[in-house]
Design a protein around this motif. Structure first.
Motif, PDB file in Angstrom:
ATOM      1  N   ASP A  69      38.192  39.411  41.306  1.00  0.00           N
ATOM      2  CA  ASP A  69      36.825  38.952  40.895  1.00  0.00           C
ATOM      3  C   ASP A  69      36.265  37.967  42.082  1.00  0.00           C
ATOM      4  OD1 ASP A  69      37.222  40.670  38.883  1.00  0.00           O
ATOM      5  OD2 ASP A  69      37.280  39.156  37.136  1.00  0.00           O
ATOM      6  N   THR A  71      37.549  37.456  45.030  1.00  0.00           N
ATOM      7  CA  THR A  71      37.448  38.241  46.403  1.00  0.00           C
ATOM      8  C   THR A  71      36.134  39.110  46.386  1.00  0.00           C
ATOM      9  OG1 THR A  71      39.897  38.242  46.509  1.00  0.00           O
ATOM     10  CG2 THR A  71      38.717  39.658  47.937  1.00  0.00           C
ATOM     11  N   LEU A  72      35.818  39.917  45.375  1.00  0.00           N
ATOM     12  CA  LEU A  72      34.826  40.923  45.270  1.00  0.00           C
ATOM     13  C   LEU A  72      33.495  39.829  45.520  1.00  0.00           C
ATOM     14  CD1 LEU A  72      33.445  43.571  45.100  1.00  0.00           C
ATOM     15  CD2 LEU A  72      33.493  43.280  42.573  1.00  0.00           C
ATOM     16  N   GLU A  73      33.274  38.626  44.816  1.00  0.00           N
ATOM     17  CA  GLU A  73      32.202  37.954  44.832  1.00  0.00           C
ATOM     18  C   GLU A  73      32.072  37.471  46.219  1.00  0.00           C
ATOM     19  OE1 GLU A  73      32.816  34.738  41.983  1.00  0.00           O
ATOM     20  OE2 GLU A  73      32.628  36.212  40.267  1.00  0.00           O
ATOM     21  N   GLU A  75      33.114  38.867  49.118  1.00  0.00           N
ATOM     22  CA  GLU A  75      32.687  39.732  49.862  1.00  0.00           C
ATOM     23  C   GLU A  75      31.441  40.203  49.743  1.00  0.00           C
ATOM     24  OE1 GLU A  75      33.869  44.634  50.570  1.00  0.00           O
ATOM     25  OE2 GLU A  75      35.263  43.268  49.311  1.00  0.00           O
ATOM     26  N   LEU A  76      30.825  40.195  48.538  1.00  0.00           N
ATOM     27  CA  LEU A  76      29.348  40.438  48.212  1.00  0.00           C
ATOM     28  C   LEU A  76      28.450  39.289  48.673  1.00  0.00           C
ATOM     29  CD1 LEU A  76      29.444  41.835  44.575  1.00  0.00           C
ATOM     30  CD2 LEU A  76      29.113  43.175  46.564  1.00  0.00           C
ATOM     31  N   ALA A  77      28.893  38.143  48.474  1.00  0.00           N
ATOM     32  CA  ALA A  77      28.334  36.942  49.378  1.00  0.00           C
ATOM     33  C   ALA A  77      28.142  37.025  50.631  1.00  0.00           C
ATOM     34  CB  ALA A  77      28.731  35.671  48.792  1.00  0.00           C
ATOM     35  N   ASN A  78      29.133  37.333  51.499  1.00  0.00           N
ATOM     36  CA  ASN A  78      29.231  37.482  52.849  1.00  0.00           C
ATOM     37  C   ASN A  78      28.242  38.822  53.303  1.00  0.00           C
ATOM     38  OD1 ASN A  78      31.180  35.349  53.320  1.00  0.00           O
ATOM     39  ND2 ASN A  78      32.889  36.756  53.059  1.00  0.00           N
ATOM     40  N   ARG A  79      28.164  39.880  52.329  1.00  0.00           N
ATOM     41  CA  ARG A  79      27.411  40.784  52.810  1.00  0.00           C
ATOM     42  C   ARG A  79      25.940  40.208  52.919  1.00  0.00           C
ATOM     43  NH1 ARG A  79      29.802  46.188  49.639  1.00  0.00           N
ATOM     44  NH2 ARG A  79      31.745  46.170  50.614  1.00  0.00           N
ATOM     45  N   GLU A  80      25.658  39.770  51.595  1.00  0.00           N
ATOM     46  CA  GLU A  80      24.244  39.166  51.619  1.00  0.00           C
ATOM     47  C   GLU A  80      23.818  38.100  52.622  1.00  0.00           C
ATOM     48  OE1 GLU A  80      20.592  38.505  49.695  1.00  0.00           O
ATOM     49  OE2 GLU A  80      21.881  39.989  49.298  1.00  0.00           O
ATOM     50  N   TYR A  83      23.406  40.128  55.742  1.00  0.00           N
ATOM     51  CA  TYR A  83      21.971  40.738  55.567  1.00  0.00           C
ATOM     52  C   TYR A  83      20.987  40.148  56.013  1.00  0.00           C
ATOM     53  CZ  TYR A  83      18.378  43.712  53.664  1.00  0.00           C
ATOM     54  OH  TYR A  83      17.244  44.377  53.535  1.00  0.00           O
TER      55      TYR A  83
END
Length: 255
Positions: A69, A71-73, A75-80, A83
């Motif tokens: 969880d 790691t996913l958070e 990854e999403l934070a890095n994508r954000e 962006y």
């Protein structure tokens, strides 16, 4: 004694449920009781071990789930973050950083394929007056509407980016001069319908400057500068768009 020996073999084979019936209270009986007591303790110890192992399995699963969880958070934070670093916070269009990167990519592609591509720079006529008289909120809505209209006009492979303020860049990979002028006409047409912003019917007019690779520059800096010059020429001459016409034209304009 034979029963005790047999029982010991059962225990050695992991059969902890095996017990020996006690028939007397003599030494053999006491030995049988001690044997059964040992078996009970081994069984309890084994059950405790199984319980501990089950708890460890649960803890390990929980930790793995938390790591997954987290790691996913991340990854999403890095994508954000990525962006946000590459897109304009108001219009959600690519920003100057991403625009420069895509211009460089278009240059590399054009070199490999030995073809051209076009770069347009556009700013809005009278935007500052609208911004000051009607408020920044109306100006922000206008910028978003401009981005939306141009994006609907160009191809999916093309890029519209907000460079800053009311200035936009439009990148047309693979486009020649004829194709670029066709797109410029489409953008001008897309700007014609009025837009209702806060109860005000406003007209959006923009001035477009055009530079084409490799005729007008071989790098992102020179192409942007010359598209910018052409844009100011269009604005100065009250035209919808203008193509960069070389150094003499630039010098005449600056004089």
């Amino acid at each position: 004694i034979e029963k005790l020996i047999t029982g010991a073999h059962h225990i050695a084979n992991g059969q902890l449920g095996h017990r020996i019936e006690q028939h007397s209270n003599d030494e053999l009986g006491e030995l049988t009781a001690s044997f059964n007591d040992m078996v009970d303790k081994l069984k309890q110890s084994n059950e405790d071990k199984d319980q501990i192992m089950n708890e460890l399995v649960k803890v390990n699963f929980s930790l793995e789930q938390r790591i997954e969880d987290r790691t996913l958070e991340l990854e999403l934070a890095n994508r954000e973050l990525k962006y946000r670093a590459l897109h304009d916070s108001l219009t959600q269009l690519p920003n100057r950083v991403l625009a420069l990167d895509r211009i460089d990519a278009a240059i590399k592609s054009a070199k490999r394929g030995k073809h051209s591509f076009s770069l347009m720079v556009m700013d809005l006529d009278g935007f500052k007056e609208i911004n000051y008289s009607l408020g920044h909120h109306i100006g922000d809505l206008m910028l978003c509407e401009v981005g939306r209209r141009v994006k609907q006009t160009i191809r999916e492979m093309d890029t519209i980016a907000r460079l800053g303020g009311d200035e936009f860049a439009i990148i047309l990979p693979g486009a020649d001069m004829d194709g670029t002028l066709f797109v410029a006409d489409k953008i001008v047409d897309a700007m014609q319908p009025p837009i209702n912003l806060g109860g005000n019917m406003l007209y959006i007019n923009g001035s477009l400057g055009i530079a084409v690779y490799p005729q007008h520059g071989s790098d992102s800096t020179s192409l942007l500068q010359r598209a910018d010059v052409a844009m100011y020429v269009a604005k100065h001459n009250n035209k919808n768009f203008s193509v960069y016409a070389g150094l003499n034209f630039q010098n005449d304009f600056l004089l």
